[in-house]
Design a protein around this motif. Structure first.
Motif, PDB file in Angstrom:
ATOM      1  N   ILE A   1      34.086  32.046  37.261  1.00 22.51           N
ATOM      2  CA  ILE A   1      34.586  33.349  37.722  1.00 22.51           C
ATOM      3  C   ILE A   1      33.865  33.774  39.004  1.00 22.51           C
ATOM      4  O   ILE A   1      32.655  33.594  39.143  1.00 22.51           O
ATOM      5  CB  ILE A   1      34.384  34.394  36.594  1.00 22.51           C
ATOM      6  CG1 ILE A   1      35.195  33.988  35.362  1.00 22.51           C
ATOM      7  CG2 ILE A   1      34.735  35.797  37.052  1.00 22.51           C
ATOM      8  CD1 ILE A   1      36.675  33.719  35.616  1.00 22.51           C
TER       9      ILE A   1
ATOM     10  N   ASP B   1      33.559  39.072  38.150  1.00 26.74           N
ATOM     11  CA  ASP B   1      34.770  39.871  37.968  1.00 26.74           C
ATOM     12  C   ASP B   1      35.253  39.815  36.525  1.00 26.74           C
ATOM     13  O   ASP B   1      35.835  38.823  36.079  1.00 26.74           O
ATOM     14  CB  ASP B   1      35.863  39.348  38.912  1.00 26.74           C
ATOM     15  CG  ASP B   1      37.020  40.316  39.033  1.00 26.74           C
ATOM     16  OD1 ASP B   1      37.313  41.010  38.034  1.00 26.74           O
ATOM     17  OD2 ASP B   1      37.627  40.382  40.109  1.00 26.74           O
TER      18      ASP B   1
ATOM     19  N   ARG C   1      48.026  43.020  38.961  1.00 23.29           N
ATOM     20  CA  ARG C   1      47.835  42.652  37.546  1.00 23.29           C
ATOM     21  C   ARG C   1      49.180  42.338  36.876  1.00 23.29           C
ATOM     22  O   ARG C   1      49.245  41.504  35.970  1.00 23.29           O
ATOM     23  CB  ARG C   1      47.103  43.762  36.788  1.00 23.29           C
ATOM     24  CG  ARG C   1      45.789  44.204  37.434  1.00 23.29           C
ATOM     25  CD  ARG C   1      44.793  43.075  37.653  1.00 23.29           C
ATOM     26  NE  ARG C   1      43.660  43.551  38.462  1.00 23.29           N
ATOM     27  CZ  ARG C   1      42.700  42.769  38.946  1.00 23.29           C
ATOM     28  NH1 ARG C   1      42.719  41.459  38.726  1.00 23.29           N
ATOM     29  NH2 ARG C   1      41.721  43.271  39.666  1.00 23.29           N
TER      30      ARG C   1
ATOM     31  N   TYR D   1      43.029  37.522  43.021  1.00 20.18           N
ATOM     32  CA  TYR D   1      42.659  36.275  42.323  1.00 20.18           C
ATOM     33  C   TYR D   1      42.481  35.168  43.342  1.00 20.18           C
ATOM     34  O   TYR D   1      43.450  34.765  43.996  1.00 20.18           O
ATOM     35  CB  TYR D   1      43.746  35.864  41.321  1.00 20.18           C
ATOM     36  CG  TYR D   1      43.860  36.814  40.161  1.00 20.18           C
ATOM     37  CD1 TYR D   1      43.028  36.678  39.045  1.00 20.18           C
ATOM     38  CD2 TYR D   1      44.771  37.859  40.174  1.00 20.18           C
ATOM     39  CE1 TYR D   1      43.125  37.570  37.980  1.00 20.18           C
ATOM     40  CE2 TYR D   1      44.875  38.752  39.122  1.00 20.18           C
ATOM     41  CZ  TYR D   1      44.047  38.595  38.032  1.00 20.18           C
ATOM     42  OH  TYR D   1      44.128  39.470  36.976  1.00 20.18           O
TER      43      TYR D   1
ATOM     44  N   THR E   1      41.552  37.763  32.458  1.00 19.30           N
ATOM     45  CA  THR E   1      42.884  37.191  32.686  1.00 19.30           C
ATOM     46  C   THR E   1      42.946  35.756  32.164  1.00 19.30           C
ATOM     47  O   THR E   1      43.902  35.365  31.481  1.00 19.30           O
ATOM     48  CB  THR E   1      43.220  37.254  34.190  1.00 19.30           C
ATOM     49  OG1 THR E   1      43.176  38.633  34.604  1.00 19.30           O
ATOM     50  CG2 THR E   1      44.594  36.677  34.481  1.00 19.30           C
TER      51      THR E   1
ATOM     52  N   ILE F   1      43.915  31.026  42.059  1.00 21.05           N
ATOM     53  CA  ILE F   1      44.386  31.069  40.659  1.00 21.05           C
ATOM     54  C   ILE F   1      45.172  29.803  40.314  1.00 21.05           C
ATOM     55  O   ILE F   1      45.061  29.279  39.197  1.00 21.05           O
ATOM     56  CB  ILE F   1      45.209  32.361  40.392  1.00 21.05           C
ATOM     57  CG1 ILE F   1      45.542  32.496  38.903  1.00 21.05           C
ATOM     58  CG2 ILE F   1      46.464  32.441  41.242  1.00 21.05           C
ATOM     59  CD1 ILE F   1      46.091  33.847  38.504  1.00 21.05           C
TER      60      ILE F   1
ATOM     61  N   GLU G   1      39.067  39.175  36.310  1.00 19.42           N
ATOM     62  CA  GLU G   1      39.473  37.776  36.510  1.00 19.42           C
ATOM     63  C   GLU G   1      39.165  36.995  35.229  1.00 19.42           C
ATOM     64  O   GLU G   1      39.998  36.229  34.720  1.00 19.42           O
ATOM     65  CB  GLU G   1      38.732  37.149  37.707  1.00 19.42           C
ATOM     66  CG  GLU G   1      39.274  35.770  38.037  1.00 19.42           C
ATOM     67  CD  GLU G   1      38.395  34.937  38.975  1.00 19.42           C
ATOM     68  OE1 GLU G   1      37.233  35.313  39.240  1.00 19.42           O
ATOM     69  OE2 GLU G   1      38.869  33.877  39.420  1.00 19.42           O
TER      70      GLU G   1
ATOM     71  N   ALA H   1      49.751  38.804  37.543  1.00 16.39           N
ATOM     72  CA  ALA H   1      48.945  37.953  36.652  1.00 16.39           C
ATOM     73  C   ALA H   1      49.607  37.856  35.277  1.00 16.39           C
ATOM     74  O   ALA H   1      49.587  36.804  34.625  1.00 16.39           O
ATOM     75  CB  ALA H   1      47.530  38.526  36.534  1.00 16.39           C
TER      76      ALA H   1
END
Ligand code: UD1
Length: 431
Positions: free
Chosen positions: A18, A234, A373, A401, A240, A404, A237, A376
């Motif tokens: 992360i 984060d 978000r 992100y 997620t 990702i 992150e 995501a």
């Protein structure tokens, strides 16, 4: 237009590291405006919101030097206040932290009404209330908010927020660090990014106590000095990827995290049927992909973060039974559910409540990300669906992100990013 293409249905396995927290880095970078000496900030996430903010500072006369992809040296000695360009500041909510930082150092600031994701009303009345308590006049003029101290500089005071606001708490801290006297901030936000801002400023010579509680005290100092500082990991992150593996099934270790910051997320994942093992600086999430419905209520930290609501909304489409989500922070944060409905998800939204009847087999669909978000959430839904989905609007996802697509591919996802131009077409166009 760039697209993320996902052939879902595979479980995720492996380790994911992360990066630094975008929402902590934004106020810390703005806090450099208070300092006439250089600061080196490490663990900066290389995402577009951060790039835009650094560009704003450069345009205002700061020296911004990239040391590595994740480290930047910022010297704001020659920064000229009230010169942030509207077209850049409009792009992100984080530019609002310039208001407190410029006002704190120069006694005046002017920033265009900040942008950010379309997730509902994002007023600045609490920020203005704090500036006014410190002796400022606030005026809206030509699309900008102008803040000017009646006595040339902020004067320490008592600030009470009747609503918990991360942004207003950060701005109150920024505005009072160099103020004349002591400032008390009551009903302050307790988010880890508020603590990070205070720890950074204290490392520069500020005197801030109570960050992480709802009463913060700031004793004004004459000036700050330079320092080197590393941004916290984060938690959003991390959360997620945790929600993604819970939805797809598999076993993923999420490294470089502060597990304490993930308690609300971990506890809700366990309630839904995933297993979360906690280490010193990692968490491992294991899931059979067979989840059960749960109820989520977003609240200020340490409650369940509004920034994790959409990702859990997507995950719960794959959980057997009924789930409910109550969104208490932002009034327009269910836009992503329209996209998930296109995949066959059964979600009903009524005001700030959503009811999800999970467990139906979803099918792939073309999806449009309207906010960070929410985007995501679409990635998670697509990963857990045995079909192909194409997500557009990925500039929104890349605001927060870093890499990702690469990180998910390393976990075994069948995911790729495509532009509508081939490399050969780009080469020809630029020659
Ligand atoms: C919010 C999140 C924060 C997250 C950030 C980025 C909370 C409490 N805050 O912070 O964790 O990192 O989004 O997505 O979950 N408000 C006012 N007047 C103001 C300022 C805010 O009424 O002057 C209201 C907002 O409309 C909202 C609530 O207060 O309903 C919380 O907003 P705030 O914490 O300021 O939002 P962010 O700082 O953007």
């Amino acid at each position: 237009m760039e697209q993320i293409i996902i052939n879902g249905g595979s479980p995720l396995y492996g380790n994911v590291s992360i990066g630094g927290m975008k929402n902590a880095a934004l106020p810390v970078i703005c806090a450099c405006v208070l300092n006439e000496e250089a600061c080196v900030i490490d663990n900066i996430p290389p995402v577009s919101d951060i790039e835009t903010l650094l560009e704003i500072l450069s345009t205002m006369g700061a020296s911004v030097r990239r040391l590595t992809k994740y480290s930047v040296e910022i010297n704001c000695k020659n920064l000229v206040p009230c010169t942030s360009p509207m077209e850049l500041a409009n792009k992100l909510r984080g530019s609002s932290y310039l208001l407190g930082a410029e006002f704190g150092r120069f006694g005046k600031s002017s920033v265009s009404h900040p942008g950010g994701c379309s997730i509902g009303a994002r007023p600045l009345d609490l920020h203005m209330k704090a500036f006014e308590a410190l002796g400022a006049d606030c005026t809206h003029r030509n699309g900008r908010l102008e803040v000017e101290a009646e006595n040339g500089r902020p004067v320490g005071s008592s600030i009470y927020f009747d609503k918990v606001s991360v942004g207003a708490t950060a701005n109150a801290i920024l505005a009072s660090v160099l103020a004349d006297g002591i400032t008390t901030i009551d009903n302050a936000a307790r988010e880890p990014h508020i603590v990070d801002l205070a720890v950074f400023l204290n490392a520069c010579g500020a005197i801030i106590t109570g960050a992480g509680t709802s009463v913060i005290k700031v004793k004004g100092v004459e000036k700050l000095h330079g320092c080197r500082y590393s941004i916290i990991p984060d938690m959003i992150e991390a959360g997620t990827y945790m929600a993604a593996v819970a939805a797809t099934g598999g076993r993923v270790t999420v490294t470089n995290v502060i597990p304490k910051h993930l308690e609300a997320i971990s506890s809700k994942l366990e309630e839904a049927g995933a297993t979360v093992t906690v280490g010193d600086d990692f968490v491992t999430v294991e899931s059979t992909g067979k989840l059960k419905g749960i109820n989520i209520v977003t609240q200020p930290y340490p409650g369940f973060a509004t920034d994790m609501q959409a990702q859990f909304g997507a995950m719960l489409c794959f959980a057997a039974g009924t789930s409910t989500i109550t969104e208490n922070i932002f009034n327009s944060r269910f836009q992503y559910t329209d996209e998930l409905s296109k995949m066959g998800a059964d979600i009903k939204v009524d005001g700030n409540h959503a009811t999800i009847i999970g467990g139906a087999k979803l099918s792939g669909a073309p999806l449009m990300s309207h906010d960070l978000r929410g985007g995501a959430a679409m990635v998670i839904a697509a990963l857990a669906t045995e079909d192909t989905s194409v997500i557009e609007g990925i500039d929104k996802i890349e605001r927060g992100y870093h890499n990702i697509v690469g990180k998910l591919r390393d976990l075994g996802a069948n995911i790729q990013k495509k532009t509508s131009y081939t490399d050969e077409q780009i080469r020809v166009a630029f020659n």
